[in-house]
Write a protein that holds these residues in place. Sequence first.
Motif, short mmCIF file in Angstrom:
data_model
loop_
_atom_site.label_atom_id
_atom_site.label_comp_id
_atom_site.label_asym_id
_atom_site.label_seq_id
_atom_site.Cartn_x
_atom_site.Cartn_y
_atom_site.Cartn_z
N LEU A 378 0.83 -1.21 0.00
CA LEU A 378 0.00 0.00 0.00
C LEU A 378 0.86 1.26 0.00
O LEU A 378 0.49 2.28 -0.58
CB LEU A 378 -0.95 0.00 1.21
CG LEU A 378 -1.98 -1.13 1.25
CD1 LEU A 378 -2.81 -1.05 2.52
CD2 LEU A 378 -2.89 -1.08 0.03
N SER A 379 2.01 1.18 0.65
CA SER A 379 2.90 2.34 0.69
C SER A 379 3.58 2.58 -0.66
O SER A 379 4.07 3.68 -0.94
CB SER A 379 3.96 2.17 1.78
OG SER A 379 4.86 1.14 1.45
N LEU A 380 3.61 1.54 -1.52
CA LEU A 380 4.20 1.71 -2.84
C LEU A 380 3.29 2.52 -3.75
O LEU A 380 3.75 3.26 -4.62
CB LEU A 380 4.46 0.35 -3.50
CG LEU A 380 5.50 -0.56 -2.85
CD1 LEU A 380 5.56 -1.89 -3.60
CD2 LEU A 380 6.87 0.09 -2.84
N ALA A 381 1.98 2.35 -3.58
CA ALA A 381 1.02 3.03 -4.45
C ALA A 381 0.97 4.52 -4.11
O ALA A 381 1.11 4.92 -2.96
CB ALA A 381 -0.37 2.41 -4.28
N ASP A 382 0.78 5.33 -5.14
CA ASP A 382 0.70 6.78 -4.95
C ASP A 382 -0.46 7.31 -5.80
O ASP A 382 -0.26 7.86 -6.88
CB ASP A 382 2.02 7.44 -5.35
CG ASP A 382 2.13 8.87 -4.82
OD1 ASP A 382 1.09 9.42 -4.44
OD2 ASP A 382 3.25 9.42 -4.80
N ILE A 383 -1.65 7.13 -5.29
CA ILE A 383 -2.85 7.57 -6.02
C ILE A 383 -2.92 9.09 -6.11
O ILE A 383 -3.28 9.63 -7.18
CB ILE A 383 -4.13 7.00 -5.36
CG1 ILE A 383 -4.03 5.47 -5.27
CG2 ILE A 383 -5.36 7.41 -6.17
CD1 ILE A 383 -3.76 4.78 -6.58
#
Length: 590
Positions: A378-383
Amino acid sequence: MTALQAPAKDRHLVFRLVPGLRAVSSYRREWLARDVVAGIVLTMLLVPQGMAYAELAGLPPITGLYTSIMCLLGYAVFGPSRILVLGPDSALGPMIAATILPLIAAGGDAKRAVALASVLAIMVAAIMIVAAVAKLGFIADLISKPTMIGYMNGLALTILVGQLPKLFGFKVEGKGLIGEAAGFVKGLANGEAVAAAAAVGIAGIALILVLQRWLPKVPAVLIMVVLSIAATTIFHLAEHGVSLVGALPRGFPPLTIPRVRLADLGPLAAGAAGIALVSLADTISTASAFAARTGQEIRGNQEMTGIGAANLAAGLFQGFPVSTSASRTAVAERAGAKTQLTGVTGAALIILMIVLVPGLFRNLPQPALAAVVITASLSLADIPATTRLWRQRKAEFLLSIAAFGGVALLGVLPGIAIAVALSILNVFRRAWWPYDTELGRVEGLEGYHDVHTHPEARHLPGLVIYRFDAPLFFANAKTFRDEVRRLARTDPAPIWIVIAAEPVTDVDTTASDVLEELDRSLNEQGIALVFAEMKDPVRQKIERYGLARKIEARHFFPTIGAAVAAFRDETGAQWTAPDSPPPTGRPRAR
């Protein structure tokens, strides 16, 4: 004579090659307590994450601890950053798995998987060290930020979907994002989920996210791991179908030269190249962020040496490829780390654990490790960054989505290749079709300005001032030519077309030939091709090509103002307001 006693010049060279010696020579006693405490805190994160990311890579959990130990020691000796923390990484785990799992025989072979992963680490080390010697640190820039955002978003989704079956206590046979998602849904529909496993996993995710949000200084992962082990013991979760990690092998592996088949080297080399690129880009960005806080300088080539040493050390002791971790580095910084003694302390504590108490994590539920991996994904994603791209620049948003689709639909390794290719093509596209415009004179402003920004700009009848914001080379020379020809066809036709050449930083031989042909065709129409503000290096190149002898010397001016003055002297033209804005040019901001 030791390195610390050597002459100043030799000592500087040794310190440059082995930064760890510099750290020892300049170490302050008052840092010791902070480094040791930070090392203890860091270990609480290293152990569960190391095991979780090992399983993400398709390897036994113990290899994550071997890898953590050796990469910390390797980077402490050869890495230039004072507090950067390397280790198993959630972004690299799927890449490692995608590289080694197709090479393992059906049914799996843990020893062969470890050997393949170790060779992969050694290959990554070789790539890094060779690149450092060749001073190729700029390679990290091959992935643009929009494509990296898309790649990481795709990676986050891939990891999340891949860990869901483990979180719910069962396995699926599907491959790829769609296959794994379909297998997970089918497993749920067939009642394969283990309620106790799902409860542990989902509760673990919730606990980590809540603690990270509201108590960021608390070791959330460690607390979740401790509580899940306690729940296993109290509620006998193993009897309810929950898989456990089990006792880890006691002791530390000896120096090992991994052996693989000759046919495996090609696929491993391809995977190593992608891993090296992602690891380098991640390390440079993380090192830059933390160096800005501590006043350190970033030395890209030395960082590659440090990453190479860390991977080599891991590969020789049954480990797998590693990268920098921003989260672990942040933990070390918040805990007061001053030097790489923090990482050395963490490595020493992990060694003590696997030698003295290897059964410490025997009751750790596998769904808890899945929870660690999922929260990391989740910390990899950057919406927010993706939505910002949509608002700010649609073309870069589409690049990000394409990189996302490459990872999600084609796989992790093809995804990184697509991300790099898209970044390079984007650079090429911008150079091929750059921003160009006409310039005019604006009341109250000095100089000459973009008519698209200032539609009220005045112009001289018979004069067009044209700016092309890129070097002229084989790919865009015809684009430049076509725009100038279009300007020449306006009614009434111009007498001079002045090229505002200051942004033109280069002219290659293909562009030179195009300019020569363009000048000849314009002359036949009674139009002069004129250059203003051409840089000296560019002027020297076109003189070497012989172009300056074919274009009249009086058609080169040091400034646009000088060209305009010469045109007015020749024609007597007066400034006029445009009949309709903008006159003829069109902006091409891509």
